[in-house]
Scaffold this motif. Structure first.
Motif, PDB file in Angstrom:
ATOM      1  N   ALA A 158      15.365   3.852  20.091  1.00  0.00           N
ATOM      2  CA  ALA A 158      14.578   4.404  21.196  1.00  0.00           C
ATOM      3  C   ALA A 158      13.812   5.647  20.770  1.00  0.00           C
ATOM      4  N   CYS A 159      14.487   6.572  20.094  1.00  0.00           N
ATOM      5  CA  CYS A 159      13.828   7.812  19.667  1.00  0.00           C
ATOM      6  C   CYS A 159      12.711   7.518  18.664  1.00  0.00           C
ATOM      7  N   ALA A 160      12.966   6.584  17.747  1.00  0.00           N
ATOM      8  CA  ALA A 160      11.942   6.237  16.759  1.00  0.00           C
ATOM      9  C   ALA A 160      10.689   5.698  17.438  1.00  0.00           C
ATOM     10  N   MET A 161      10.866   4.832  18.416  1.00  0.00           N
ATOM     11  CA  MET A 161       9.728   4.238  19.100  1.00  0.00           C
ATOM     12  C   MET A 161       8.996   5.248  19.980  1.00  0.00           C
ATOM     13  N   ILE A 162       9.759   6.025  20.727  1.00  0.00           N
ATOM     14  CA  ILE A 162       9.150   6.986  21.663  1.00  0.00           C
ATOM     15  C   ILE A 162       8.434   8.115  20.923  1.00  0.00           C
ATOM     16  N   PHE A 163       9.119   8.735  19.965  1.00  0.00           N
ATOM     17  CA  PHE A 163       8.514   9.872  19.263  1.00  0.00           C
ATOM     18  C   PHE A 163       7.376   9.432  18.349  1.00  0.00           C
ATOM     19  N   SER A 164       7.484   8.244  17.756  1.00  0.00           N
ATOM     20  CA  SER A 164       6.378   7.735  16.948  1.00  0.00           C
ATOM     21  C   SER A 164       5.136   7.531  17.806  1.00  0.00           C
ATOM     22  N   ALA A 165       5.332   6.983  19.000  1.00  0.00           N
ATOM     23  CA  ALA A 165       4.206   6.747  19.907  1.00  0.00           C
ATOM     24  C   ALA A 165       3.569   8.061  20.349  1.00  0.00           C
ATOM     25  N   LEU A 166       4.401   9.051  20.658  1.00  0.00           N
ATOM     26  CA  LEU A 166       3.876  10.348  21.098  1.00  0.00           C
ATOM     27  C   LEU A 166       3.095  11.043  19.985  1.00  0.00           C
ATOM     28  N   LEU A 167       3.627  11.000  18.777  1.00  0.00           N
ATOM     29  CA  LEU A 167       2.951  11.651  17.649  1.00  0.00           C
ATOM     30  C   LEU A 167       1.650  10.942  17.288  1.00  0.00           C
ATOM     31  N   SER A 168       1.615   9.631  17.473  1.00  0.00           N
ATOM     32  CA  SER A 168       0.394   8.895  17.148  1.00  0.00           C
ATOM     33  C   SER A 168      -0.752   9.251  18.094  1.00  0.00           C
ATOM     34  N   LEU A 169      -0.446   9.773  19.274  1.00  0.00           N
ATOM     35  CA  LEU A 169      -1.486  10.173  20.223  1.00  0.00           C
ATOM     36  C   LEU A 169      -2.324  11.336  19.695  1.00  0.00           C
ATOM     37  N   LEU A 170      -1.747  12.113  18.778  1.00  0.00           N
ATOM     38  CA  LEU A 170      -2.461  13.270  18.226  1.00  0.00           C
ATOM     39  C   LEU A 170      -3.462  12.866  17.144  1.00  0.00           C
ATOM     40  N   LYS A 171      -3.337  11.614  16.666  1.00  0.00           N
ATOM     41  CA  LYS A 171      -4.238  11.080  15.642  1.00  0.00           C
ATOM     42  C   LYS A 171      -4.286  11.999  14.415  1.00  0.00           C
ATOM     43  N   ASP A 172      -5.478  12.496  14.033  1.00  0.00           N
ATOM     44  CA  ASP A 172      -5.564  13.307  12.818  1.00  0.00           C
ATOM     45  C   ASP A 172      -5.320  14.786  13.073  1.00  0.00           C
ATOM     46  N   LYS A 173      -4.832  15.129  14.257  1.00  0.00           N
ATOM     47  CA  LYS A 173      -4.490  16.510  14.591  1.00  0.00           C
ATOM     48  C   LYS A 173      -2.978  16.679  14.722  1.00  0.00           C
ATOM     49  N   GLU A 174      -2.245  15.815  14.018  1.00  0.00           N
ATOM     50  CA  GLU A 174      -0.798  15.799  14.173  1.00  0.00           C
ATOM     51  C   GLU A 174      -0.123  17.105  13.776  1.00  0.00           C
ATOM     52  N   GLU A 175      -0.777  17.898  12.919  1.00  0.00           N
ATOM     53  CA  GLU A 175      -0.147  19.141  12.456  1.00  0.00           C
ATOM     54  C   GLU A 175       0.067  20.147  13.573  1.00  0.00           C
TER      55      GLU A 175
END
Length: 293
Positions: A158-175
């Motif tokens: 669950a954490c892998a799926m949820i946090f991966s999805a949230l981080l992907s929303l930042l696209k190339d501004k993930e930092e």
């Protein structure tokens, strides 16, 4: 004796010198050592941005599992049923529910399956077999109940799926995620210290130390160092990165534990993993760029 305890007792009827070594060895697949090796190889040689999301997803999952441990405070099977269930290998000192080892390997398996599973079908097969083996080993070793490992599996996926999805929303501004993450981590440390719980979950301090350092290091690396992981023209340079990088990281992770006071978790656990993550995220890439490898 409960049904879950009977399962552990039945598994331990298979205990002998050989199976004990196998069980302990398999259990190591659920430690941070496997994650660290995979994450830094990806970070130094394949895809920095994905490795960054992988790292944060993993550490956030570890934090969730350890907060649950502190909340539920379930006693380990070998303690709850002393004399009937034994601890094979070194007994764990933290709480039992959920299984951190299972959460760890299932988080790794989920992220790698989502990223590489379609193109490399062997990855999900290998890692999900490893996940099941870790679950069985944790019960065999007397460290966890069946419900512990299944909850660890659920939390990891669950954490892998949820946090991966949230981080992907930042696209190339993930930092920029890292700045908020560092602030939140400091709040968690402060609240945990205020509640007097710092000594109860060394894994939480390890995760927070690595979390803060890696996010700071990645931010600085992306803005200033800008190391190109694909710059090497010869394969031996990639091998050299991994050899040097992992050698130093493991040296810090294992070597520092011998002179940092074990009874001071902020030094023995938090600081040690802070240094490892800072080396991996910033110092190593800067050195690789300087050395042109």
């Amino acid at each position: 004796m409960s049904f879950e305890a009977e399962i552990i007792k039945a598994l331990q009827t298979l205990s002998n010198g050989f199976t004990d070594i196998i069980g302990i060895g398999v259990s190591y697949l659920g430690t941070e050592l496997l994650f660290m090796a995979i994450a830094v190889v990806i970070y130094w040689c394949i895809d920095k941005a994905f490795a960054y999301r992988f790292f944060n997803t993993y550490v956030l999952g570890v934090a969730v599992a350890n907060v649950m441990k502190i909340g539920f405070k379930r006693v380990r099977p070998f303690n709850a049923y002393a004399g009937e269930i034994k601890s094979i290998g070194a007994p764990e000192q933290s709480y039992s529910f959920p299984s951190g080892h299972t959460e760890s390997i299932s988080s790794i398996s989920t992220v790698l399956t989502m990223k590489y599973g379609r193109k490399r079908e062997w990855i999900p097969i290998v890692f999900w077999i490893a996940t099941v083996l870790v679950m069985i080993s944790r019960m065999f070793l007397g460290q966890h109940y069946l419900s512990d490992v299944f909850c660890g599996l659920t939390v990891g996926v669950a954490c892998a799926m949820i946090f991966s999805a949230l981080l992907s929303l930042l696209k190339d501004k993930e930092e920029w995620f890292g700045l908020g993450a560092v602030a939140l981590s400091c709040v968690v440390i402060g609240v945990t210290a205020w509640l007097g719980k710092l000594n109860e979950s060394p894994d939480l301090l390890k995760g927070l130390g690595a979390f803060i350092a890696f996010d700071i290091g990645y931010f600085v690396e992306k803005k200033l160092v800008k190391y190109d992981v694909n710059a090497a023209q010869k394969k031996w340079k990639y091998f050299l990165r991994v050899l040097i990088g992992l050698g130093v990281a493991l040296g810090i992770q294992q070597g520092f534990k011998f002179f940092l006071p074990e009874d001071v978790p902020m030094l023995h656990d938090f600081l040690r993993y802070f240094i490892v993550a800072f080396w991996a995220s910033l110092i190593a890439p800067a050195l690789f760029k300087l050395a042109k490898i």
